[in-house]
Design an enzyme around this catalytic site. Sequence first.
Site, PDB file in Angstrom:
ATOM      1  NE  ARG A   1      -1.868  20.872   9.930  1.00 42.61           N
ATOM      2  CZ  ARG A   1      -1.859  22.139  10.331  1.00 42.61           C
ATOM      3  NH1 ARG A   1      -2.427  22.475  11.480  1.00 42.61           N
ATOM      4  NH2 ARG A   1      -1.267  23.062   9.608  1.00 42.61           N
TER       5      ARG A   1
ATOM      6  CE1 TYR B   1       3.015  14.630   3.954  1.00 40.33           C
ATOM      7  CE2 TYR B   1       3.302  14.831   1.605  1.00 40.33           C
ATOM      8  CZ  TYR B   1       3.048  14.059   2.695  1.00 40.33           C
ATOM      9  OH  TYR B   1       2.824  12.734   2.543  1.00 40.33           O
ATOM     10  CD  GLU B   2      -1.361  18.146   4.008  1.00 38.66           C
ATOM     11  OE1 GLU B   2      -1.964  19.201   4.266  1.00 38.66           O
ATOM     12  OE2 GLU B   2      -1.390  17.616   2.896  1.00 38.66           O
ATOM     13  N   GLY B   3       1.717  21.536   6.894  1.00 33.48           N
ATOM     14  CA  GLY B   3       2.179  22.316   8.038  1.00 33.48           C
ATOM     15  C   GLY B   3       3.424  21.690   8.601  1.00 33.48           C
TER      16      GLY B   3
END
Lengths: 597, 597
Positions: A296, A440-442
Amino acid sequence: MPTYAAPVADTLFVLNEVIGLPGQAGLPGASDLTADVVEAILTEAGRIASDVLQPLNQIGDREGCTRHADGSVTTPAGFREAYALFREGGWGGLSASEAFGGQGLPHVIGTAVNEFFSAANMAFAMYPGLTRGAVAAIESHGSDEQKALYLPKMIEGSWTGTMNLTEPHCGTDLGLLRTMAVPAEDGSFRVTGQKIFISAGEHDLAENIVHLVLARIEGAPAGVKGISLFVVPKFLPDADGNPGARNALSCGAIEEKMGIHGNATCVMNYDGAVGWLVGEANSGLKAMFTMMNEARLGVGLQGLAVSEIAYQNAVTYARDRLQGRSLTGRKAPDKPADPLIVHPDIRRMLMTMRAFNEGGRALILWTAFQGDLAHRAADMGVRQDGDDWMGLMTPIIKGVLTDKGFENAVMAQQVYGGHGYIREWGMEQFVRDARIAQIYEGANGIQALDLVGRKLTLNNGRAVQDFLRLAAGFCEEHANDERLAPLLKSLKRGMGDLRQALGWLMENAKVDPDNAGAASNDMMHLFGLVALGYVWAVSAQAAGNALEEGRGDADFMRAKLATARFFADRIMPETGAHLARIASGAGSLMALDAEAF
Amino acid sequence: MPTYAAPVADTLFVLNEVIGLPGQAGLPGASDLTADVVEAILTEAGRIASDVLQPLNQIGDREGCTRHADGSVTTPAGFREAYALFREGGWGGLSASEAFGGQGLPHVIGTAVNEFFSAANMAFAMYPGLTRGAVAAIESHGSDEQKALYLPKMIEGSWTGTMNLTEPHCGTDLGLLRTMAVPAEDGSFRVTGQKIFISAGEHDLAENIVHLVLARIEGAPAGVKGISLFVVPKFLPDADGNPGARNALSCGAIEEKMGIHGNATCVMNYDGAVGWLVGEANSGLKAMFTMMNEARLGVGLQGLAVSEIAYQNAVTYARDRLQGRSLTGRKAPDKPADPLIVHPDIRRMLMTMRAFNEGGRALILWTAFQGDLAHRAADMGVRQDGDDWMGLMTPIIKGVLTDKGFENAVMAQQVYGGHGYIREWGMEQFVRDARIAQIYEGANGIQALDLVGRKLTLNNGRAVQDFLRLAAGFCEEHANDERLAPLLKSLKRGMGDLRQALGWLMENAKVDPDNAGAASNDMMHLFGLVALGYVWAVSAQAAGNALEEGRGDADFMRAKLATARFFADRIMPETGAHLARIASGAGSLMALDAEAF
């Protein structure tokens, strides 16, 4: 064609004047790190970014990756050679553990370098980026054997890594995942299932690809409590630790995406592939979060990185393109028109990007440094403070810097007018590439929920209180500094809005949990503005000091002060709108029935 | 694959309840227009949009247009058939003059239909869209002969039109243009030069293409005062007015763009092409502005249109996709997870798009109706008011609705998470297509300057004062309506911010003209919010009336009121930040030297 010059001077300013990194006592890896060494590393990284990676960026976008009939994947022309150079230069191990062949430098240095590489070629930089995340997960949760087997190869870059979370029916809600792992007699598992959106899932850059896969062990509890993490290499390591037999996994397709075409985003099929449990059974989510937190920050960095290269090119165009005359009289009387940069609305766009880039850089590097303190400081209190800061700022950096990074790429494109919409100019690629970082990545909505639902309240809000105390202390300490006065005034107003918002949330989230969800996006951006406002105030103070003491380039320091003032005048006022929205609650947002849409 | 259902009900609400169009006394073309006829037209247009145009949208994006070796261009598969159907249905002449074969309906009806077509397939709808602009220019400035020759063919759609302004070295600053026109003995001209970014410049949809070209007559004064407008058809009309000899012009290349691939954006080369002056020599800019104003409203409409289809698909996905559980307890206990739409942050995105779409639709249709009044009303005072409103709102609609339309397309894509980034889902196309609307027909920065530098001060600010009086009058008239209270409160606050900003500008633009440029973007958005806030208040009042009087669908009216409230609570607070930025002036924005960037 876009160009790129790594912002070495600004990075050094943050490291030397704001963080005071060189010679940090008590930080292993930093104490003998002189300013000269740091400058040499950054300069060389900048050279590679400009000369090697950036020229491949448009090629990567046009060619994309190719999947062949046998499931193998080739990367765009030039990527293999560039990756070989990256590997030989040891860039993958810059901040990795010395125990496994890394150079052990603080992560803040690695972070600075990653910004340059991501700016020059985001799709390329993702290959080592995913590897770093996988390294972090194995290092934190793997067995000694696993560490010994995988980490040296990954850190030297001859093997790369991936993260396998998403399945067709579940992304955010990992509790729904279906990939199964069946225990074998030798203690390994057979992993079966389909994963999608797997960045760097298959390619021709490395000798082996180490997939970290979330799966459910046969009979495990439903939901997130039944998820385990497995290491599933493309080639099973032989007795000597070299790539041996091909594992039963393959790339089923490359996704056709909006951008980052140079990175192979794969559908990965696991058909009874051999894998080994990483960490304990059913605690895969925890292990995956180690990887996610690393990732993140890396994604937030991508937002900044693309914003920086987009900004640089917008500046070049605004200087070169002659169009119209200044409202205050012609500035280039010898030319048929003035350059775009004389127009205030063009300045507005350039300054907005610049202020976010410099502020974002200071915030990310400061946060990476706090991560170093969290891991390496001798003093346990310092470690805890660093960890608190990291935890609090991770969702903010991911969410805010990718939202703003995208907006800035759009703004830079706008400076080009019609040419910004044409592919050969390269500006629209930045927009398409930057867009993924918000997803992406949450997705950023998840970052906002992580902040509001978890990070704000963790340890009774200790991290938030510490941040507010720190910022308030700074304002108090410099209350009589006239040069900082407008900055501190706007920071204090922003902090007041943030405090009110936090108070509102504390009161109202218990009444109706939807009030927290309804506030989350605004809270993330409000907090982000205040965090940026704080680092801007600190940066301005550092620049003022340097100026007074005759240190560094005086023009640079004056520009820093001017940009800080712009941030205070033009960006910070947004905190009020965020507060108003937060305080309006969930009511008007949830008023319609789902059927009424 | 995205789907589309034309918002017929909402359009009828605006036409019937807000504008009160059917049976408008004194408006030729509207007086015998019953609600039933309007509904039939909109329903049929919606059917064509959904069944014919929308299914070609992704095909158009993938295939793009193809230029062949001989310079001819073919449009994507299906476009020819769809255009034939469009032409046969007489859709190109809906609001065109009856004198030239049009149906003479008010422009507000044509505008409503164009929204549907642009939403379903923006690239396709541009072909007739450009034609409408060219028709407007010839009708206003051409000779009777030119009108008789060109308009019937263009209105029936067998010939299409283009606008040729931009050259490689000049877009915004038309004073720099170099295309030359040399007089011939027969009164025609020979036009030579290169034009770029020419939408619909060459294609296979029509029998002829009527290029309107800005050029400089040999010996004309430098700058914008030496620009003339020429009509330069692809095929020279023969004695019977049919396409005859090929003119000396050709498509040199199709630009590779970020989006709208279904529309052929051409480099057009004029090599001594035969052209005829439209209007007077050296007053081409005036003629071109007729075309531009038509086009600018059309581009604002594109922003709304793409936002609407993106919103609709985001709603579908948010209803279907199961992910996570509601913060207030599971809503779909029989399913593995709740649909996305239960989550407040998803609602925030859906409601934001919805509130802009419905408000934007009301504002555009209201403005198109004012345009009808300006052209057709019997009362000269009504005509002037209509013209004032049109002039004031044109840059606001173009700038604000395309900025917000793009943001909404991005937001809709975000609702899809990772799938939003994948081409097959179609959401990323909306983002790429919507992006151009912020750039062409005068980049939004130019719209903001048109507002601040011209429209605000025209006739001593009459249009602005009329708008403020109208909105204040509405607030006063309904001061005791409790249902409207929160809306009027937020509208009045927004108007207060707008008044302050206008006052600040009046004081400070004379001191330093850069203060106007520095304020322009914020002023445009601030004014846009207040204009939207006003039409939202009017819409809510109309919905409340209809509800009380039992007219229309009660659920629809209640949803309208709820969405109005959302706009007041969550969108209107942004006016404060705009005011703060405006009032910070040009200082911090112009502080850096151009060299310091």
